[in-house]
Design a protein around this motif. Structure first.
Motif, PDB file in Angstrom:
ATOM      1  N   PRO A 103       4.905  11.780 -11.690  1.00 30.01           N
ATOM      2  CA  PRO A 103       4.160  12.428 -12.778  1.00 30.01           C
ATOM      3  C   PRO A 103       3.952  11.480 -13.962  1.00 30.01           C
ATOM      4  N   ALA A 104       2.734  11.428 -14.464  1.00 31.67           N
ATOM      5  CA  ALA A 104       2.413  10.508 -15.553  1.00 31.67           C
ATOM      6  C   ALA A 104       3.127  10.879 -16.847  1.00 31.67           C
ATOM      7  N   GLY A 105       3.350  12.149 -17.074  1.00 26.67           N
ATOM      8  CA  GLY A 105       3.934  12.584 -18.334  1.00 26.67           C
ATOM      9  C   GLY A 105       5.439  12.700 -18.326  1.00 26.67           C
ATOM     10  N   GLY A 106       6.091  12.175 -17.312  1.00 27.86           N
ATOM     11  CA  GLY A 106       7.541  12.292 -17.201  1.00 27.86           C
ATOM     12  C   GLY A 106       7.923  13.156 -16.023  1.00 27.86           C
ATOM     13  N   GLY A 107       9.189  13.212 -15.716  1.00 31.98           N
ATOM     14  CA  GLY A 107       9.646  13.966 -14.555  1.00 31.98           C
ATOM     15  C   GLY A 107       9.848  13.062 -13.362  1.00 31.98           C
ATOM     16  N   ARG A 108      10.118  13.660 -12.250  1.00 30.29           N
ATOM     17  CA  ARG A 108      10.534  12.916 -11.065  1.00 30.29           C
ATOM     18  C   ARG A 108       9.761  13.372  -9.837  1.00 30.29           C
ATOM     19  N   ALA A 109       9.404  12.454  -8.975  1.00 26.33           N
ATOM     20  CA  ALA A 109       8.778  12.771  -7.691  1.00 26.33           C
ATOM     21  C   ALA A 109       9.818  12.602  -6.586  1.00 26.33           C
ATOM     22  N   VAL A 110       9.680  13.418  -5.552  1.00 29.33           N
ATOM     23  CA  VAL A 110      10.555  13.313  -4.387  1.00 29.33           C
ATOM     24  C   VAL A 110       9.669  13.113  -3.156  1.00 29.33           C
ATOM     25  N   LEU A 111       9.820  11.962  -2.523  1.00 23.54           N
ATOM     26  CA  LEU A 111       9.083  11.620  -1.306  1.00 23.54           C
ATOM     27  C   LEU A 111      10.027  11.754  -0.120  1.00 23.54           C
ATOM     28  N   SER A 168       0.826  -1.211   0.000  1.00 26.39           N
ATOM     29  CA  SER A 168       0.000   0.000   0.000  1.00 26.39           C
ATOM     30  C   SER A 168       0.857   1.257   0.000  1.00 26.39           C
ATOM     31  N   LEU A 169       2.002   1.212   0.681  1.00 24.13           N
ATOM     32  CA  LEU A 169       2.899   2.360   0.686  1.00 24.13           C
ATOM     33  C   LEU A 169       3.528   2.562  -0.690  1.00 24.13           C
ATOM     34  N   ALA A 170       3.875   1.460  -1.356  1.00 27.28           N
ATOM     35  CA  ALA A 170       4.435   1.553  -2.704  1.00 27.28           C
ATOM     36  C   ALA A 170       3.405   2.125  -3.677  1.00 27.28           C
ATOM     37  N   GLU A 171       2.167   1.700  -3.537  1.00 27.20           N
ATOM     38  CA  GLU A 171       1.103   2.230  -4.396  1.00 27.20           C
ATOM     39  C   GLU A 171       0.938   3.730  -4.193  1.00 27.20           C
ATOM     40  N   ARG A 172       0.986   4.155  -2.937  1.00 29.31           N
ATOM     41  CA  ARG A 172       0.855   5.582  -2.647  1.00 29.31           C
ATOM     42  C   ARG A 172       2.043   6.365  -3.202  1.00 29.31           C
ATOM     43  N   ALA A 173       3.244   5.804  -3.045  1.00 31.97           N
ATOM     44  CA  ALA A 173       4.440   6.480  -3.551  1.00 31.97           C
ATOM     45  C   ALA A 173       4.416   6.587  -5.069  1.00 31.97           C
ATOM     46  N   LEU A 174       4.010   5.513  -5.749  1.00 32.00           N
ATOM     47  CA  LEU A 174       3.966   5.518  -7.206  1.00 32.00           C
ATOM     48  C   LEU A 174       2.949   6.521  -7.745  1.00 32.00           C
ATOM     49  N   ALA A 175       1.903   6.766  -6.976  1.00 28.29           N
ATOM     50  CA  ALA A 175       0.890   7.742  -7.402  1.00 28.29           C
ATOM     51  C   ALA A 175       1.446   9.158  -7.448  1.00 28.29           C
ATOM     52  N   LEU A 176       2.569   9.387  -6.775  1.00 23.57           N
ATOM     53  CA  LEU A 176       3.187  10.717  -6.775  1.00 23.57           C
ATOM     54  C   LEU A 176       3.976  10.989  -8.055  1.00 23.57           C
ATOM     55  N   ARG A 200      13.264  -0.721  -3.002  1.00 24.07           N
ATOM     56  CA  ARG A 200      13.410  -2.056  -3.588  1.00 24.07           C
ATOM     57  C   ARG A 200      12.073  -2.589  -4.082  1.00 24.07           C
ATOM     58  N   HIS A 201      11.030  -2.391  -3.261  1.00 20.32           N
ATOM     59  CA  HIS A 201       9.708  -2.925  -3.618  1.00 20.32           C
ATOM     60  C   HIS A 201       9.154  -2.212  -4.851  1.00 20.32           C
ATOM     61  N   VAL A 202       9.307  -0.900  -4.900  1.00 21.61           N
ATOM     62  CA  VAL A 202       8.852  -0.150  -6.075  1.00 21.61           C
ATOM     63  C   VAL A 202       9.600  -0.618  -7.321  1.00 21.61           C
TER      64      VAL A 202
END
Length: 226
Positions: free
Chosen positions: A25-33, A15-23, A52-54
């Motif tokens: 951007p769909a069109g490219g770029g990078r998220a920082v958690l 569930s944490l990986a799912e939440r992190a992946l939702a951050l 690792r899980h992601v």
């Protein structure tokens, strides 16, 4: 400011990986958690396990990367000159401005490798350029004590994160982990207990007060994250 979501036994690595992946951007770029928490709370363990899980879920070795704030410890020679060596780990014993600059680079510089320092507990010193965030990395998971502190320059950190989580662990467990860590670093048992209680413990008072600024509070005791 909305209240952070409270710790929940329903949280799992999935569930944490799912939440992190939702951050991301769909069109490219990078998220920082960001994952904040007191010394010994389990931030590094969580960040590494989540990355690792992601990567397993995405089938890509470098889709996600953990990145500790500890590389921004000031060198012991610098702390000695500033008279702060006896409280290493306090908020003013880090290069906060340097860390903020790194977060800005991670968001803006996605076309080339971004190098960041690590911290070697064997010598108690930062090591330049040991972490490499590659262009293909879409999720960086930064972890550290002071990501949610509301004083300059740390107050700038949250605005550079897509989301901030807080890792919460009982004091007794944190102190047990810290004593073991300090003993491995060469301190006697008595000195390790003293440092864990009087130095790490003092810093934890400031850090625990920042949990209200998090988007999610995670129990460091969750079996799925151990």
């Amino acid at each position: 400011m909305p209240e952070p979501e409270a710790p929940s036994a329903a949280l799992t690595l999935d569930s944490l990986a799912e939440r992190a992946l939702a951050l991301v951007p769909a069109g490219g770029g990078r998220a920082v958690l960001g994952i904040a928490g007191s010394p010994g709370a389990g931030k590094s363990t969580l960040a590494a396990a989540l990355a690792r899980h992601v990567n397993d879920l995405q089938g890509a070795a470098a889709f996600a990367a953990p990145l500790p704030m500890d590389g921004y410890h000031l060198a012991e020679s610098t702390l000695r000159g500033l008279g702060r060596l006896d409280r290493k780990g306090a908020i003013d014993t880090f290069d906060g401005w340097g860390f903020v600059s790194l977060l800005s680079r991670l968001r803006e510089e996605t076309g080339h490798t971004v190098y960041a320092p690590s911290f070697d507990r064997r010598v108690e010193e930062p090591i330049a350029g040991e972490h490499a965030v590659e262009p293909e990395t879409r999720l960086v998971i930064v972890e550290g004590n002071y990501l949610l502190a509301d004083v300059e320059p740390w107050s700038r950190v949250k605005g550079l994160l897509d989301e901030a989580w807080f890792c919460e662990t009982p004091v007794s467990e944190r102190e047990r982990r810290l004593v073991a860590r300090h003993e491995l670093g060469g301190r006697s048992h008595e000195a390790a207990v003293d440092w864990a209680h009087n130095v790490d413990g003092r810093n934890a008072l400031l850090i625990e007060a920042t949990a209200a600024r998090a988007d999610l509070v995670i129990s460091g005791q969750l079996p799925a994250l151990s």
